[in-house]
Design a protein around this motif. Structure first.
Motif, PDB file in Angstrom:
ATOM      1  N   LEU A   1       6.100   5.392 -14.061  1.00  0.00           N
ATOM      2  CA  LEU A   1       5.647   6.781 -14.189  1.00  0.00           C
ATOM      3  C   LEU A   1       5.416   7.433 -12.849  1.00  0.00           C
ATOM      4  O   LEU A   1       4.775   8.479 -12.770  1.00  0.00           O
ATOM      5  CB  LEU A   1       4.362   6.818 -15.039  1.00  0.00           C
ATOM      6  N   GLY A   2       5.923   6.821 -11.793  1.00  0.00           N
ATOM      7  CA  GLY A   2       5.846   7.450 -10.482  1.00  0.00           C
ATOM      8  C   GLY A   2       4.443   7.466  -9.907  1.00  0.00           C
ATOM      9  O   GLY A   2       4.072   8.386  -9.185  1.00  0.00           O
ATOM     10  N   LEU A   3       3.641   6.455 -10.208  1.00  0.00           N
ATOM     11  CA  LEU A   3       2.249   6.467  -9.773  1.00  0.00           C
ATOM     12  C   LEU A   3       1.922   5.380  -8.757  1.00  0.00           C
ATOM     13  O   LEU A   3       0.774   5.221  -8.371  1.00  0.00           O
ATOM     14  CB  LEU A   3       1.333   6.278 -10.993  1.00  0.00           C
ATOM     15  N   ASP A   4       2.915   4.595  -8.313  1.00  0.00           N
ATOM     16  CA  ASP A   4       2.512   3.450  -7.499  1.00  0.00           C
ATOM     17  C   ASP A   4       1.899   3.835  -6.170  1.00  0.00           C
ATOM     18  O   ASP A   4       1.168   3.064  -5.578  1.00  0.00           O
ATOM     19  CB  ASP A   4       3.646   2.433  -7.313  1.00  0.00           C
ATOM     20  N   GLY A   5       2.152   5.030  -5.688  1.00  0.00           N
ATOM     21  CA  GLY A   5       1.504   5.433  -4.444  1.00  0.00           C
ATOM     22  C   GLY A   5       0.040   5.795  -4.639  1.00  0.00           C
ATOM     23  O   GLY A   5      -0.755   5.792  -3.717  1.00  0.00           O
ATOM     24  N   ALA A   6      -0.323   6.077  -5.898  1.00  0.00           N
ATOM     25  CA  ALA A   6      -1.660   6.611  -6.139  1.00  0.00           C
ATOM     26  C   ALA A   6      -2.585   5.618  -6.807  1.00  0.00           C
ATOM     27  O   ALA A   6      -3.647   5.981  -7.289  1.00  0.00           O
ATOM     28  CB  ALA A   6      -1.553   7.862  -7.019  1.00  0.00           C
ATOM     29  N   ALA A   7      -2.190   4.344  -6.805  1.00  0.00           N
ATOM     30  CA  ALA A   7      -2.920   3.354  -7.596  1.00  0.00           C
ATOM     31  C   ALA A   7      -4.411   3.310  -7.282  1.00  0.00           C
ATOM     32  O   ALA A   7      -5.227   3.078  -8.157  1.00  0.00           O
ATOM     33  CB  ALA A   7      -2.304   1.972  -7.398  1.00  0.00           C
ATOM     34  N   ASP A   8      -4.792   3.538  -6.017  1.00  0.00           N
ATOM     35  CA  ASP A   8      -6.202   3.395  -5.661  1.00  0.00           C
ATOM     36  C   ASP A   8      -6.927   4.723  -5.545  1.00  0.00           C
ATOM     37  O   ASP A   8      -8.029   4.785  -5.022  1.00  0.00           O
ATOM     38  CB  ASP A   8      -6.330   2.646  -4.329  1.00  0.00           C
ATOM     39  N   ARG A   9      -6.310   5.796  -6.025  1.00  0.00           N
ATOM     40  CA  ARG A   9      -6.978   7.086  -5.926  1.00  0.00           C
ATOM     41  C   ARG A   9      -7.863   7.316  -7.142  1.00  0.00           C
ATOM     42  O   ARG A   9      -7.657   6.726  -8.201  1.00  0.00           O
ATOM     43  CB  ARG A   9      -5.939   8.206  -5.871  1.00  0.00           C
ATOM     44  N   TYR A  10      -8.829   8.212  -6.947  1.00  0.00           N
ATOM     45  CA  TYR A  10      -9.675   8.585  -8.060  1.00  0.00           C
ATOM     46  C   TYR A  10      -9.124   9.849  -8.729  1.00  0.00           C
ATOM     47  O   TYR A  10      -8.509  10.665  -8.073  1.00  0.00           O
ATOM     48  CB  TYR A  10     -11.107   8.841  -7.595  1.00  0.00           C
ATOM     49  N   PRO A  11      -9.376  10.029 -10.018  1.00  0.00           N
ATOM     50  CA  PRO A  11      -8.846  11.202 -10.718  1.00  0.00           C
ATOM     51  C   PRO A  11      -9.151  12.515 -10.019  1.00  0.00           C
ATOM     52  O   PRO A  11      -8.354  13.447 -10.078  1.00  0.00           O
ATOM     53  CB  PRO A  11      -9.529  11.139 -12.086  1.00  0.00           C
ATOM     54  N   LYS A  12     -10.294  12.589  -9.335  1.00  0.00           N
ATOM     55  CA  LYS A  12     -10.631  13.868  -8.719  1.00  0.00           C
ATOM     56  C   LYS A  12      -9.642  14.248  -7.624  1.00  0.00           C
ATOM     57  O   LYS A  12      -9.561  15.405  -7.237  1.00  0.00           O
ATOM     58  CB  LYS A  12     -12.037  13.816  -8.128  1.00  0.00           C
ATOM     59  N   GLU A  13      -8.914  13.262  -7.111  1.00  0.00           N
ATOM     60  CA  GLU A  13      -7.981  13.551  -6.034  1.00  0.00           C
ATOM     61  C   GLU A  13      -6.598  13.905  -6.557  1.00  0.00           C
ATOM     62  O   GLU A  13      -5.708  14.187  -5.769  1.00  0.00           O
ATOM     63  CB  GLU A  13      -7.850  12.332  -5.112  1.00  0.00           C
ATOM     64  N   LEU A  14      -6.405  13.862  -7.853  1.00  0.00           N
ATOM     65  CA  LEU A  14      -5.050  14.041  -8.394  1.00  0.00           C
ATOM     66  C   LEU A  14      -4.818  15.444  -8.912  1.00  0.00           C
ATOM     67  O   LEU A  14      -5.746  16.127  -9.339  1.00  0.00           O
ATOM     68  CB  LEU A  14      -4.817  13.063  -9.552  1.00  0.00           C
ATOM     69  N   SER A  15      -3.544  15.837  -8.905  1.00  0.00           N
ATOM     70  CA  SER A  15      -3.192  17.116  -9.516  1.00  0.00           C
ATOM     71  C   SER A  15      -3.137  16.933 -11.028  1.00  0.00           C
ATOM     72  O   SER A  15      -3.150  15.817 -11.530  1.00  0.00           O
ATOM     73  CB  SER A  15      -1.815  17.547  -9.009  1.00  0.00           C
ATOM     74  N   GLY A  16      -3.061  18.070 -11.727  1.00  0.00           N
ATOM     75  CA  GLY A  16      -3.028  18.013 -13.189  1.00  0.00           C
ATOM     76  C   GLY A  16      -1.869  17.189 -13.702  1.00  0.00           C
ATOM     77  O   GLY A  16      -2.005  16.396 -14.636  1.00  0.00           O
ATOM     78  N   GLY A  17      -0.711  17.355 -13.074  1.00  0.00           N
ATOM     79  CA  GLY A  17       0.473  16.616 -13.509  1.00  0.00           C
ATOM     80  C   GLY A  17       0.285  15.111 -13.339  1.00  0.00           C
ATOM     81  O   GLY A  17       0.617  14.321 -14.221  1.00  0.00           O
ATOM     82  N   MET A  18      -0.279  14.728 -12.194  1.00  0.00           N
ATOM     83  CA  MET A  18      -0.510  13.306 -11.943  1.00  0.00           C
ATOM     84  C   MET A  18      -1.486  12.735 -12.960  1.00  0.00           C
ATOM     85  O   MET A  18      -1.326  11.630 -13.462  1.00  0.00           O
ATOM     86  CB  MET A  18      -1.099  13.106 -10.545  1.00  0.00           C
ATOM     87  N   ARG A  19      -2.520  13.519 -13.262  1.00  0.00           N
ATOM     88  CA  ARG A  19      -3.527  13.042 -14.204  1.00  0.00           C
ATOM     89  C   ARG A  19      -2.902  12.750 -15.563  1.00  0.00           C
ATOM     90  O   ARG A  19      -3.203  11.742 -16.208  1.00  0.00           O
ATOM     91  CB  ARG A  19      -4.653  14.058 -14.352  1.00  0.00           C
ATOM     92  N   GLN A  20      -2.020  13.633 -15.996  1.00  0.00           N
ATOM     93  CA  GLN A  20      -1.403  13.405 -17.295  1.00  0.00           C
ATOM     94  C   GLN A  20      -0.482  12.200 -17.269  1.00  0.00           C
ATOM     95  O   GLN A  20      -0.339  11.488 -18.268  1.00  0.00           O
ATOM     96  CB  GLN A  20      -0.648  14.653 -17.763  1.00  0.00           C
ATOM     97  N   ARG A  21       0.146  11.941 -16.108  1.00  0.00           N
ATOM     98  CA  ARG A  21       0.942  10.714 -16.005  1.00  0.00           C
ATOM     99  C   ARG A  21       0.053   9.494 -16.201  1.00  0.00           C
ATOM    100  O   ARG A  21       0.431   8.509 -16.856  1.00  0.00           O
ATOM    101  CB  ARG A  21       1.597  10.620 -14.634  1.00  0.00           C
TER     102      ARG A  21
END
Lengths: 253, 259, 246
Positions: free
Chosen positions: C121-141
């Motif tokens: 789902l294209g999230l491996d770069g963001a594995a250690d981020r918290y939801p507050k740091e993500l855009s809406g699209g990333m959050r839904q992924r």
């Protein structure tokens, strides 16, 4: 905030703040020169007292701190599980909640004569007054925190297969954490207020007693030294609290 | 429309939450009457009926009213002074960064000192009496009110101010027409908190240097070996504190209907 | 593994807050979804689409009729029928990876397919981020990955991309289609957007407003991956049905 390429500039408020402090000190010194030192000692006298009496101050400070930790610790150990139990059982919540609402309005210090009567003078009674002060904000905010967990998160957790253990430990606890911390902070502030009040009335040793005795001995410089000590302890510990909170709640938007 | 039967049921449901409290009171009363053999125990924990009788007696001979009036009066004057000083100061600190920083710096150092710690010094400076009492309460409430007001005024969204300027509101009018209404909810909350703090501190203040008041009533219980008085005092104090908080809460809600 | 979903003669009413009236959301609804089908449910606001999802999820019980999954009656919530919400409902105190692995960890299965899903789902770069740091699209992924991590038999999506901007929405639609192509899970997608429905679904169910009833059941036979430009005709037909009351 460091901007690359620029040296870190002082905040624009630093200079007026320093000026304000100096002016305040100056006003104090001028006022003190008009009154005898056993009424209003000047800043330098107070400073000297703090330095010369530092071991005594530390001794009193330790006693006061011990009482605060005792009472506060009890409030946390009893209050947090109680809040969780109330969150889990609606019947308990309503009944005990009503009782707590009644008791909560009694200022902690008003319990002192009763506590002194039941427990007697000493560390225990001061700690009990601290408990009375810290307990209610801790329970109240923790209970509110449990309610504040968004229902969609609760639903998602159950949908994904969370059993009761995961639900309480991994969803409700972190979800309630912000408000729990608010309660812990409030309780801590009230704990310090309560300990001073308790010591003013009946305890041996402790910063509150020091301040009271100082007045009786016409040594306001000592009283102010004691007050500075309390202020420093309270402010310092508050800072510590804020740091811990920021770390634990680093996920908060 | 909720059916009339529903209203009664609702009221009964609301009242049912006091069951535990009533049961405990009943157990206290019955337990005291039947289980206690040594009358000295009652000095530690008087029965609810004794407390009620004492309350009635104190009310009848007027001394309860006097105590209530004294304490309430002190809180009122102290809180009023706190609002008159704290709100403008807080607004200034928030609106003019430089002046505010200068004013705020020394205050921030003094604020962490629990107001109760000031009692001995104030007795030294003002002597025992009403003025000293009011000064302590003023101190306690003023810091809270000021800090809350500063936060409230700081919290006014700058976009609001920018929009107002854009619409032609002159700079001087901004304070009155935008900042004040926008900050009002926060200020109301701060005042409510301040008054609550005053009630809190009142007891300690009275303990040490007053001759009449609810705090004194609480102490009398111990001195006169009439513990019922202590309970009456505590109850009256709690009731007053709760009543003022409720009233201020209603006022706050009224003032901030639009939030 | 995926299962079929069936609603037969389902009635459901609820009590409206404030007025106390009984409102019939569904009055004898029939709906059949084959295992592995991606079905979109469209209709005007408030017509009961979400109620259908909640019935399948087991949040609600029908007043009459039956709701079955894989032939067995639905009895409460379960990990075999997972909901994906419009706001993601991510646990803010957990990182992306921890959110995705929540379900498997709750069952004591370790992190399961987390790494695989994050990559897919294209999230491996963001594995250690918290939801507050993500855009809406990333959050839904992340929400999608989290749901897929428990390997549900049915995926229930309640306007999952409704809060996103147009660009993110399109990208997420691609992600969802890719996920479906990979696992062939049964998916019920409730959406406002006819375009989205036509873009993704095998069948588009048009639901009429309260009480909700199936007004039309349109097959979308276009080949995958879908080319939106070729679907104009069918989109217009369905949009027309949604817009005009019966």
């Amino acid at each position: 905030m460091a901007v690359p390429g620029r040296r870190r500039a002082l905040s624009p408020r630093a200079l007026p703040a320093a000026l304000g402090l100096l002016v305040a000190l100056a006003i104090w010194a001028v006022a003190a020169s008009r009154w005898p030192p056993h009424v209003l000692p000047g800043p330098l006298v107070v400073l000297e007292t703090i330095v010369t009496q530092r071991s005594e101050l530390v001794g009193h400070a330790l006693r006061t701190t011990r009482r605060v930790l005792l009472g506060y610790g009890a409030a946390v150990v009893i209050g947090l599980p109680l809040a969780m139990a109330l969150g889990a059982r609606p019947v308990l919540d309503r009944q005990v909640g009503a009782l707590l609402t009644l008791l909560r309005s009694i200022p902690p210090f008003a319990w002192t004569p009763l506590i002194l009567l039941w427990v007697g003078v000493g560390d225990g009674s001061a700690a009990a007054v601290v408990f009375a002060g810290a307990f209610f904000p801790i329970v109240r905010n923790a209970r509110a925190g449990i309610d504040a967990v968004p229902p969609s998160l609760v639903l998602a957790a159950r949908n994904l297969g969370a059993g009761p253990r995961v639900y309480w430990l991994d969803v409700v606890l972190p979800g309630a954490a912000p408000m729990v911390f608010t309660g812990l902070r409030l309780g801590w502030a009230l704990a310090w207020m309560s300990v001073v009040a308790a010591e003013l009335v009946g305890a041996d040793g402790g910063l509150g007693q020091l301040i009271l005795d100082a007045r009786n001995l016409a040594r306001p410089d000592l009283a102010i030294a004691g007050m500075v000590a309390i202020g420093a302890l309270a402010a310092g510990s508050e800072r510590g609290f804020a740091l811990v909170e920021r770390r634990v709640l680093r996920w908060r938007a | 429309m909720v059916a009339p039967g529903g209203a009664v049921r609702g009221a009964l449901r609301g009242a049912s939450r006091w069951t535990l409290v009533l049961v405990l009171l009943a157990l206290w009363e019955l337990g005291g009457r039947t289980l206690v053999t040594d009358p000295r125990t009652l000095l530690f924990l008087p029965l609810p009926s004794t407390i009620a009788a004492a309350a009635w007696a104190l009310a009848r001979d007027g001394s309860l009213l006097v105590d209530l009036g004294r304490s309430g009066g002190r809180v009122l004057v102290g809180s009023l002074a706190a609002v008159l000083v704290g709100v403008p100061l807080g607004a200034v600190v928030a609106s003019w960064p430089r002046v505010g920083a200068a004013l705020d710096a020394p205050l921030r150092l003094v604020r962490p000192i629990p107001p109760i710690a000031w009692v001995p010094l104030t007795i030294l400076w003002f002597g025992v009496g009403e003025l000293q009492q009011v000064v302590i309460l003023f101190f306690a409430a003023a810091f809270v009110v000021m800090a809350g007001t500063t936060d409230a005024v700081r919290g006014v969204p700058p976009t609001l101010l920018a929009a107002a300027r854009n619409l032609g509101v002159p700079e001087r009018g901004l304070l009155l027409r935008v900042s004040v209404p926008a900050a009002l909810p926060g200020v109301a909350a701060a005042v409510r908190e301040g008054v609550g703090t005053a009630w809190f501190v009142l007891v300690a203040a009275e303990f040490l240097s007053a001759s009449e008041g609810l705090g004194v009533l609480i102490l009398e219980g111990r001195d006169l070996l009439e513990p019922a008085r202590t309970f009456v005092g505590m109850g009256a104090l709690a009731a007053c504190g709760a009543a003022t908080d409720l009233a201020l809460g209603a006022l706050q809600a009224r003032l901030t209907r639009w939030t | 593994m995926s299962k079929a979903v069936a609603l037969a003669g389902v009635r459901h009413a609820y009590t409206e807050a404030g007025t106390g009236r009984r409102v019939e959301a569904l009055a004898g609804l029939d709906l059949n979804v084959a295992a592995g089908e991606l079905v979109a449910i469209v209709g005007p606001s408030g017509c009961g689409k979400t109620t259908i999802l909640h019935l399948v999820a087991g949040l609600l019980k029908p007043d009459a009729g039956s709701v079955t999954c894989g032939g067995a009656p639905v009895d409460g919530i379960g990990t075999d029928r997972v909901l994906v919400f419009q706001d993601g409902a991510l646990f803010p105190w957990l990182t992306v990876a921890e959110n995705v692995s929540f379900g498997p960890r709750a069952r004591g299965e370790g992190t399961g397919r987390t790494a695989e899903l994050l990559a897919a789902l294209g999230l491996d770069g963001a594995a250690d981020r918290y939801p507050k740091e993500l855009s809406g699209g990333m959050r839904q992924r992340v929400a999608l990955a989290r749901a897929l991590a428990v390997d549900p038999a049915v995926l229930l999506l309640d306007e999952p991309f409704g809060a996103l901007d147009a660009l993110s929405r399109e990208r997420l639609q691609d992600v969802l289609e890719a996920a479906w192509l990979r696992d062939r899970k049964t998916m019920l997608l409730v959406t406002h957007s006819v375009e989205e429905a036509v873009r993704l679904a095998d069948r588009v169910i048009v639901v009429s407003p309260r009480p909700a009833a199936v007004r039309a059941d349109v097959r979308v036979d276009a080949p995958r991956p879908r080319d939106v430009t070729a679907l104009g005709e069918i989109r217009r037909t369905i949009a027309q049905m949604v817009r005009t009351p019966e």
